[in-house]
Design a protein around this motif. Structure first.
Motif, PDB file in Angstrom:
ATOM      1  N   GLU A   1       0.829  -1.203   0.000  1.00 23.49           N
ATOM      2  CA  GLU A   1       0.000   0.000   0.000  1.00 23.49           C
ATOM      3  C   GLU A   1       0.867   1.258   0.000  1.00 23.49           C
ATOM      4  O   GLU A   1       0.558   2.238  -0.677  1.00 23.49           O
ATOM      5  CB  GLU A   1      -0.962  -0.015   1.190  1.00 23.49           C
ATOM      6  CG  GLU A   1      -1.992  -1.127   1.102  1.00 23.49           C
ATOM      7  CD  GLU A   1      -3.237  -0.873   1.922  1.00 23.49           C
ATOM      8  OE1 GLU A   1      -3.216   0.027   2.782  1.00 23.49           O
ATOM      9  OE2 GLU A   1      -4.246  -1.572   1.687  1.00 23.49           O
ATOM     10  N   ASP A   2       1.950   1.218   0.742  1.00 26.55           N
ATOM     11  CA  ASP A   2       2.868   2.358   0.785  1.00 26.55           C
ATOM     12  C   ASP A   2       3.437   2.626  -0.609  1.00 26.55           C
ATOM     13  O   ASP A   2       3.505   3.776  -1.067  1.00 26.55           O
ATOM     14  CB  ASP A   2       3.990   2.071   1.780  1.00 26.55           C
ATOM     15  CG  ASP A   2       4.898   3.279   1.982  1.00 26.55           C
ATOM     16  OD1 ASP A   2       4.381   4.401   2.104  1.00 26.55           O
ATOM     17  OD2 ASP A   2       6.129   3.100   2.019  1.00 26.55           O
ATOM     18  N   GLU A   3       3.829   1.559  -1.297  1.00 27.79           N
ATOM     19  CA  GLU A   3       4.374   1.702  -2.650  1.00 27.79           C
ATOM     20  C   GLU A   3       3.314   2.181  -3.636  1.00 27.79           C
ATOM     21  O   GLU A   3       3.604   2.973  -4.540  1.00 27.79           O
ATOM     22  CB  GLU A   3       4.976   0.374  -3.103  1.00 27.79           C
ATOM     23  CG  GLU A   3       6.240  -0.005  -2.342  1.00 27.79           C
ATOM     24  CD  GLU A   3       6.675  -1.433  -2.578  1.00 27.79           C
ATOM     25  OE1 GLU A   3       7.898  -1.694  -2.520  1.00 27.79           O
ATOM     26  OE2 GLU A   3       5.811  -2.310  -2.799  1.00 27.79           O
TER      27      GLU A   3
ATOM     28  N   GLU B   1       2.962   5.911  -3.261  1.00 29.14           N
ATOM     29  CA  GLU B   1       4.106   6.575  -3.894  1.00 29.14           C
ATOM     30  C   GLU B   1       3.948   6.606  -5.409  1.00 29.14           C
ATOM     31  O   GLU B   1       4.256   7.614  -6.059  1.00 29.14           O
ATOM     32  CB  GLU B   1       5.398   5.848  -3.520  1.00 29.14           C
ATOM     33  CG  GLU B   1       5.818   6.026  -2.062  1.00 29.14           C
ATOM     34  CD  GLU B   1       7.082   5.255  -1.731  1.00 29.14           C
ATOM     35  OE1 GLU B   1       7.669   4.651  -2.652  1.00 29.14           O
ATOM     36  OE2 GLU B   1       7.473   5.244  -0.550  1.00 29.14           O
TER      37      GLU B   1
ATOM     38  N   SER C   1      -3.770   3.740   7.295  1.00 28.69           N
ATOM     39  CA  SER C   1      -2.500   3.011   7.267  1.00 28.69           C
ATOM     40  C   SER C   1      -1.412   3.936   6.740  1.00 28.69           C
ATOM     41  O   SER C   1      -1.327   5.097   7.132  1.00 28.69           O
ATOM     42  CB  SER C   1      -2.639   1.758   6.398  1.00 28.69           C
ATOM     43  OG  SER C   1      -1.464   0.985   6.408  1.00 28.69           O
ATOM     44  N   SER C   2      -0.574   3.445   5.840  1.00 30.03           N
ATOM     45  CA  SER C   2       0.523   4.264   5.329  1.00 30.03           C
ATOM     46  C   SER C   2       0.021   5.496   4.581  1.00 30.03           C
ATOM     47  O   SER C   2       0.743   6.481   4.448  1.00 30.03           O
ATOM     48  CB  SER C   2       1.426   3.425   4.416  1.00 30.03           C
ATOM     49  OG  SER C   2       0.666   2.760   3.420  1.00 30.03           O
TER      50      SER C   2
ATOM     51  N   ASN D   1       0.390   8.661   6.386  1.00 27.53           N
ATOM     52  CA  ASN D   1       1.707   9.297   6.437  1.00 27.53           C
ATOM     53  C   ASN D   1       1.828  10.394   5.379  1.00 27.53           C
ATOM     54  O   ASN D   1       2.657  11.288   5.497  1.00 27.53           O
ATOM     55  CB  ASN D   1       2.803   8.253   6.239  1.00 27.53           C
ATOM     56  CG  ASN D   1       2.835   7.231   7.358  1.00 27.53           C
ATOM     57  OD1 ASN D   1       2.536   7.545   8.502  1.00 27.53           O
ATOM     58  ND2 ASN D   1       3.181   5.995   7.038  1.00 27.53           N
ATOM     59  N   THR D   2       0.975  10.300   4.352  1.00 28.52           N
ATOM     60  CA  THR D   2       0.929  11.333   3.309  1.00 28.52           C
ATOM     61  C   THR D   2      -0.156  12.364   3.595  1.00 28.52           C
ATOM     62  O   THR D   2       0.036  13.565   3.382  1.00 28.52           O
ATOM     63  CB  THR D   2       0.680  10.688   1.930  1.00 28.52           C
ATOM     64  OG1 THR D   2       1.743   9.763   1.643  1.00 28.52           O
ATOM     65  CG2 THR D   2       0.620  11.730   0.831  1.00 28.52           C
TER      66      THR D   2
ATOM     67  N   GLN E   1      -0.485  -1.511  11.548  1.00 32.95           N
ATOM     68  CA  GLN E   1      -0.243  -0.774  10.323  1.00 32.95           C
ATOM     69  C   GLN E   1       0.879   0.242  10.574  1.00 32.95           C
ATOM     70  O   GLN E   1       1.087   0.671  11.705  1.00 32.95           O
ATOM     71  CB  GLN E   1      -1.518  -0.067   9.887  1.00 32.95           C
ATOM     72  CG  GLN E   1      -2.679  -1.029   9.649  1.00 32.95           C
ATOM     73  CD  GLN E   1      -3.941  -0.299   9.300  1.00 32.95           C
ATOM     74  OE1 GLN E   1      -4.178   0.054   8.145  1.00 32.95           O
ATOM     75  NE2 GLN E   1      -4.788  -0.058  10.290  1.00 32.95           N
TER      76      GLN E   1
ATOM     77  N   SER F   1       1.778   3.227  11.128  1.00 33.20           N
ATOM     78  CA  SER F   1       1.327   4.565  11.491  1.00 33.20           C
ATOM     79  C   SER F   1       1.445   4.696  12.996  1.00 33.20           C
ATOM     80  O   SER F   1       1.136   3.755  13.737  1.00 33.20           O
ATOM     81  CB  SER F   1      -0.120   4.765  11.042  1.00 33.20           C
ATOM     82  OG  SER F   1      -0.597   6.030  11.412  1.00 33.20           O
TER      83      SER F   1
ATOM     84  N   ASP G   1       3.929  -5.461   6.667  1.00 32.05           N
ATOM     85  CA  ASP G   1       3.158  -5.141   5.468  1.00 32.05           C
ATOM     86  C   ASP G   1       1.988  -6.108   5.342  1.00 32.05           C
ATOM     87  O   ASP G   1       2.114  -7.303   5.633  1.00 32.05           O
ATOM     88  CB  ASP G   1       4.026  -5.248   4.209  1.00 32.05           C
ATOM     89  CG  ASP G   1       4.915  -4.026   4.013  1.00 32.05           C
ATOM     90  OD1 ASP G   1       4.643  -2.991   4.652  1.00 32.05           O
ATOM     91  OD2 ASP G   1       5.877  -4.125   3.229  1.00 32.05           O
TER      92      ASP G   1
END
Length: 339
Positions: free
Chosen positions: A85-87, A90, A106-107, A110-111, A185, A187, A205
Motif C-alpha cells: 500500500e505504501d508503494e 508513492e 495506514s501508510s 503518512n501522506t 499498520q 502509522s 506489510d
C-alpha cells in the motif's frame, strides 16, 4: 487543365478532412466530440480476489466500462502484484500508477495526516455514525486534504470495523492483550494504540501478514471480519474478539496524471461509478457478515462477542493525544457531533 486537377484534389481533401473531423473538435478526448479517446486505467490493491478491495474494484470496473461505452477500461491488479500500500501511494504521487484503493488510516495517513483520525479507538458508534461522517461535509473536507497532496480523491469504499485476533488466548478485557505481539499498520497511532493495551506493536506489510502469523513473527493482528475471511487468517489464528475498536475506510484515489487523460464526460462517469460502487459494496459486506462468522466457527475459531468495549475504550482514551499535530481537535468535535 492543371488548375482543374488541383481544384479537384483540394475539394476532395476538404471533404475527406471534414468527414474525419467528426464534430470538428481538434482533440478527440475533449467533452462534446462525437468520439472520445480510449483510456485504460490500472487500479492496484493489496487484497485477495475475495477481499473488500476487489469486491469494490470488480463492480467499479463493470460500471465504468458500461457508463463510458468502453472508452475507459479498468485493469485490476490485486494481491499486491504492483507493490505494498505504501508503494501504491508513492506510485500515485509520481504518476506511474493510475488508481489505488488503500486503508485510509495506514501508510496513506503518512501522506495525508488527517486520515490518522480513523485510527483513534472508539470514535465511531456504529455504521450509521460512520456513514453520516463519510457521506457528509466531514468526508468532503477530508477529501480536500487529499487533493492538496496532488492526488485526485474519488471516494470512500469500505474496509470495515476492526477486531482483534490472536493465536494464544481468548480476549475479553484489555488485560488479556498484555504481552501479545500484535501486527500494526505503519502509522504511529497504531503503535500508541497497542502500547496503551500493553501489547508489543509490530509493523508488518499487509501482503506479508499471513506468513508472519503462520511463522509466529506476531501472535495476532486486527482487521475487519471480511478481511479475516478473505485473507484466510482463520487458518493461522484461533481466536477472534469482536472489539470493533476502529473503523477503516478504503480511500480511493487517482493520480492527477491519469485523471487529466479523461474527458469531462469520462471523469463524470468514473466519479458516478465510484459513488455507485460505494453503496453496492456496503450492502454486500453487511450481508456477508453472518456467513463469515459461520465460516470462522466451521474452521475451529473461537469467536468472543462478550467483549468489554467500555474497558477497551477507557484504556485507549489517550491514544488521540499522540495525534494532536495531525488531527485538529475541531475534526474530533465534528465527528462527535455527527452521532
Amino acid at each position: 487543365m492543371k488548375k482543374w486537377i488541383l481544384s479537384t484534389l483540394v475539394t476532395c481533401s476538404l471533404v475527406f478532412a471534414a468527414a474525419c473531423g467528426g464534430g470538428g473538435s481538434d482533440n478527440a478526448g475533449e467533452s462534446g466530440g462525437d468520439t472520445e479517446e480510449s483510456v485504460s486505467l490500472k487500479l492496484a490493491h493489496t487484497g485477495s480476489d475475495s477481499h473488500q478491495y476487489n469486491i469494490a474494484a470488480e463492480k467499479f470496473k463493470e460500471l465504468v466500462e458500461e457508463k463510458t461505452d468502453g472508452s475507459v477500461t479498468i485493469e485490476i491488479h490485486g494481491n499486491a502484484n504492483l507493490g505494498s500500500e505504501d508503494e501504491a501511494v508513492e506510485q500515485i504521487l509520481d504518476g506511474t500508477l493510475d488508481m489505488t484503493t488503500v486503508a485510509a488510516d495506514s501508510s496513506f495517513a503518512n501522506t495525508v495526516p488527517e486520515m490518522n483520525v480513523f485510527g483513534i479507538p472508539y470514535i465511531f458508534e456504529d455504521r450509521d455514525h460512520v456513514y453520516s461522517v463519510m457521506d457528509g461535509e466531514i468526508g468532503d473536507e477530508l477529501m480536500e486534504n487529499v487533493e492538496e497532496k496532488n492526488m485526485t480523491g474519488l471516494g470512500y469504499w469500505e474496509v470495515g470495523f476492526r477486531h482483534l485476533t490472536n493465536n494464544e488466548k481468548e480476549i475479553t478485557t484489555p488485560e488479556d492483550v498484555q504481552g501479545l505481539k500484535v501486527r500494526v499498520q505503519p502509522s504511529k497511532v497504531w503503535e500508541a494504540h497497542m502500547n496503551a493495551l500493553g501489547a508489543s506493536p509490530t509493523p508488518v506489510d499487509f501482503n506479508e501478514l499471513y506468513s508472519a502469523l503462520d511463522q509466529g513473527v506476531v501472535d495476532g493482528q486486527e482487521n475487519p471480519l471480511p478481511t479475516i475471511d478473505s485473507m484466510k487468517f482463520y487458518e493461522v489464528q484461533d481466536y477472534v474478539s469482536l472489539t470493533a475498536h476502529t473503523y477503516s475506510p478504503a480511500i480511493t484515489v487517482a493520480s492527477n496524471n491519469a485523471w487529466d487523460k479523461l474527458s469531462e464526460d469520462q471523469q463524470a462517469a468514473v466519479q458516478e461509478a465510484v459513488d455507485e460502487t460505494t453503496e453496492y459494496q456496503r450492502e454486500e459486506l453487511e450481508n456477508k457478515e453472518e456467513e463469515i462468522l459461520e465460516t470462522l466457527e466451521e474452521n475451529g475459531v473461537t469467536i468472543t462477542e462478550d467483549v468489554d468495549r467500555e474497558a477497551f475504550s477507557e484504556a485507549t482514551s489517550e491514544v488521540k493525544d499522540v495525534l494532536s499535530e495531525e488531527v485538529p481537535s475541531s475534526l474530533l468535535e465534528d465527528i462527535e457531533a455527527a452521532k
